[in-house]
Scaffold this active site. Structure first.
Site, PDB file in Angstrom:
ATOM      1  N   SER A  77      -7.671  -5.526  -5.255  1.00 50.49           N
ATOM      2  CA  SER A  77      -8.759  -6.061  -4.432  1.00 50.49           C
ATOM      3  C   SER A  77     -10.113  -5.923  -5.127  1.00 50.49           C
ATOM      4  CB  SER A  77      -8.804  -5.316  -3.091  1.00 50.49           C
ATOM      5  OG  SER A  77      -9.289  -4.001  -3.283  1.00 50.49           O
ATOM      6  N   ASP A 130       0.824  -1.214   0.000  1.00 50.32           N
ATOM      7  CA  ASP A 130       0.000   0.000   0.000  1.00 50.32           C
ATOM      8  C   ASP A 130       0.860   1.267   0.000  1.00 50.32           C
ATOM      9  OD1 ASP A 130      -2.319   1.448  -0.015  1.00 50.32           O
ATOM     10  OD2 ASP A 130      -2.754   1.190   2.121  1.00 50.32           O
ATOM     11  N   HIS A 187       2.520   3.516  -9.029  1.00 53.69           N
ATOM     12  CA  HIS A 187       2.281   2.097  -9.327  1.00 53.69           C
ATOM     13  C   HIS A 187       3.458   1.503 -10.103  1.00 53.69           C
ATOM     14  CE1 HIS A 187      -1.634   2.379  -7.644  1.00 53.69           C
ATOM     15  NE2 HIS A 187      -2.189   3.064  -8.624  1.00 53.69           N
ATOM     16  N   ASN A 199     -11.015  -2.448  -5.155  1.00 56.18           N
ATOM     17  CA  ASN A 199     -10.278  -1.573  -6.078  1.00 56.18           C
ATOM     18  C   ASN A 199     -11.029  -1.361  -7.405  1.00 56.18           C
ATOM     19  OD1 ASN A 199      -7.005  -2.777  -4.987  1.00 56.18           O
ATOM     20  ND2 ASN A 199      -8.110  -0.950  -4.342  1.00 56.18           N
TER      21      ASN A 199
HETATM   22  C1  IPE Z   1      -5.385  -2.703  -0.237  1.00 59.25           C
HETATM   23  O1  IPE Z   1      -5.010  -1.371  -0.435  1.00 59.25           O
HETATM   24  C2  IPE Z   1      -5.440  -3.428  -1.543  1.00 59.25           C
HETATM   25  C3  IPE Z   1      -4.152  -3.642  -2.199  1.00 59.25           C
HETATM   26  C4  IPE Z   1      -2.990  -3.360  -1.702  1.00 59.25           C
HETATM   27  C5  IPE Z   1      -4.222  -4.248  -3.510  1.00 59.25           C
HETATM   28  P1  IPE Z   1      -6.106  -0.223  -0.593  1.00 59.25           P
HETATM   29  O2  IPE Z   1      -5.366   1.048  -0.705  1.00 59.25           O
HETATM   30  O3  IPE Z   1      -7.038  -0.550  -1.685  1.00 59.25           O
HETATM   31  O4  IPE Z   1      -6.895  -0.337   0.788  1.00 59.25           O
HETATM   32  P2  IPE Z   1      -7.721   0.751   1.599  1.00 59.25           P
HETATM   33  O5  IPE Z   1      -8.713   1.316   0.653  1.00 59.25           O
HETATM   34  O6  IPE Z   1      -6.776   1.778   2.086  1.00 59.25           O
HETATM   35  O7  IPE Z   1      -8.344  -0.019   2.718  1.00 59.25           O
HETATM   36  C1  IPE Z   2      -1.465   0.290  -3.454  1.00 60.12           C
HETATM   37  O1  IPE Z   2      -1.255   1.656  -3.457  1.00 60.12           O
HETATM   38  C2  IPE Z   2      -1.746  -0.268  -4.832  1.00 60.12           C
HETATM   39  C3  IPE Z   2      -3.136  -0.718  -5.043  1.00 60.12           C
HETATM   40  C4  IPE Z   2      -4.078  -0.748  -4.138  1.00 60.12           C
HETATM   41  C5  IPE Z   2      -3.467  -1.191  -6.370  1.00 60.12           C
HETATM   42  P1  IPE Z   2      -2.468   2.684  -3.468  1.00 60.12           P
HETATM   43  O2  IPE Z   2      -2.853   2.937  -4.879  1.00 60.12           O
HETATM   44  O3  IPE Z   2      -3.562   2.212  -2.588  1.00 60.12           O
HETATM   45  O4  IPE Z   2      -1.796   3.987  -2.846  1.00 60.12           O
HETATM   46  P2  IPE Z   2      -2.421   4.965  -1.756  1.00 60.12           P
HETATM   47  O5  IPE Z   2      -2.891   4.122  -0.618  1.00 60.12           O
HETATM   48  O6  IPE Z   2      -3.545   5.679  -2.423  1.00 60.12           O
HETATM   49  O7  IPE Z   2      -1.302   5.854  -1.377  1.00 60.12           O
HETATM   50 MG    MG Z   3      -4.014   2.431  -0.632  1.00 58.78          MG
END
Ligand code: IPE
Ligand code: IPE
Ligand code: MG
Length: 242
Positions: free
Chosen positions: A62, A17, A34, A65
C-alpha cells in the site's frame, strides 16, 4: 457443502494481512512471514484460476507501507522480484493475465521492468485477471482521477454534465475491471486500510482470524461458501429478488 460454480464472485479482492504476526508467533523475523505469505498467494491464485473466478485483486503493497522500515521494504521488493521470475511460467500454464494497480514509479527500476515484462508475457491469456495492488492507495487513486477530470474540464474536452459513473471508473486504476463482489481480509483486523473504496461500494465483506500465511485453499473455500449464503439485495426487498 460444495461450491456452486455459477454463484462464485466475479471479482474477489483480498487484503493479505498478518505475515508479520505469523512470523513472530514462530519466533522468526517478519520477512519469514512474507516468504510464507508469497507461497499462500501462489496457491490461492492457482485455485482461483481453477475455479474460473474472472478477477482476483491482491493488496500487496500500500501507499502507507512506504512508512515501514527501509529494510522490510527492500525485502518485500526482493521477494516480489523473485516471485515474478518463478511465477510467470505458472501463470502461462494456468491462462492467467497479470495486471497491476497503483503507482510503482518509486519501485526499483529493475522490478518495474520485470512487472512490465510479466504483464506483456501474459497479456493474451484469457483466464483469470490477477491484479497486484502495488504502491496502491484508494484515496490517492481518487485524487488522481479528480485531477485528471478537472484538467479535461479546464481544457474544454469534458463538461461537468458529461461526468458519469463510467467516466469516473475509466479514470481509476481498475478501469475495465468490474466492482468487487467479495472482499476478504485476514488476520482478525476489521478495516479497509485504503483499499478499493469506490470499487467495494456493494461488496460482501468477509473477515477471518487466520493470518495470511495460514490462509489455505480450505480457508478460501470457507470464504466462498459463506459468500454463497448471502443474499445480495442491492437495496431491494428480499421478495423482489425471487
Ligand atoms: C494492508 O495491510 C496492506 C496490505 C495488505 C498490502 P497493513 O498491515 O499495511 O494495514 P494496517 O496498517 O494494519 O491498516
Ligand atoms: C501483510 O502482512 C503484508 C503487507 C502489508 C506487505 P503484514 O506485514 O502487515 O503483517 P502484520 O499485520 O504486521 O502481522
Ligand atoms: Mg498488517
Amino acid at each position: 457443502m460444495n461450491l456452486e460454480k455459477e454463484r462464485l464472485p466475479k471479482h474477489l479482492a483480498i487484503i493479505m494481512d498478518g505475515n508479520g504476526r505469523w512470523a513472530k508467533q514462530q519466533g522468526k523475523p517478519r520477512v519469514f512471514g512474507h516468504e510464507k505469505g508469497a507461497k499462500t498467494a501462489r496457491e490461492v491464485i492457482q485455485r482461483v484460476a481453477e475455479l474460473g473466478i474472472p478477477y482476483l485483486t491482491l493488496y500487496t503493497f500500500s501507499t502507507e507501507n512506504w512508512n515501514r522500515p527501509k529494510l522490510e521494504i527492500e525485502a518485500l521488493m526482493r521477494l516480489l522480484s523473485g516471485y515474478l521470475k518463478k511465477e510467470v511460467a505458472v501463470m502461462q500454464a494456468n491462462n492467467i493475465r497479470l495486471n497491476t494497480l497503483g503507482d510503482i514509479s518509486q519501485f526499483p527500476k529493475s522490478l518495474q521492468k520485470e512487472l512490465q515484462k510479466a504483464k506483456e508475457q501474459t497479456q493474451n491469456n484469457t483466464g483469470t485477471v490477477v491484479s497486484l495492488a502495488l504502491g496502491y492507495g484508494s484515496q490517492q487513486e481518487i485524487l488522481q482521477m479528480t485531477q485528471q477530470l478537472a484538467q479535461k474540464v479546464k481544457e474544454g474536452t469534458l463538461s461537468p454534465e458529461q461526468i458519469t459513473y463510467t467516466t469516473i471508473e475509466q479514470h481509476l486504476y481498475t478501469q475495465a475491471i468490474p466492482p468487487v463482489d467479495l472482499l476478504v481480509r485476514t488476520s482478525g483486523e476489521y478495516r479497509i486500510s485504503n483499499f478499493l473504496l469506490w470499487q467495494i461500494a456493494y461488496a460482501e465483506l468477509y473477515f477471518t482470524d487466520a493470518f495470511w500465511p495460514d490462509f489455505t485453499t480450505e480457508e478460501l473455500h470457507k470464504a466462498l461458501l459463506n459468500y454463497q449464503q448471502r443474499e445480495r439485495r442491492f437495496g431491494k426487498t428480499s421478495e423482489q429478488l425471487t
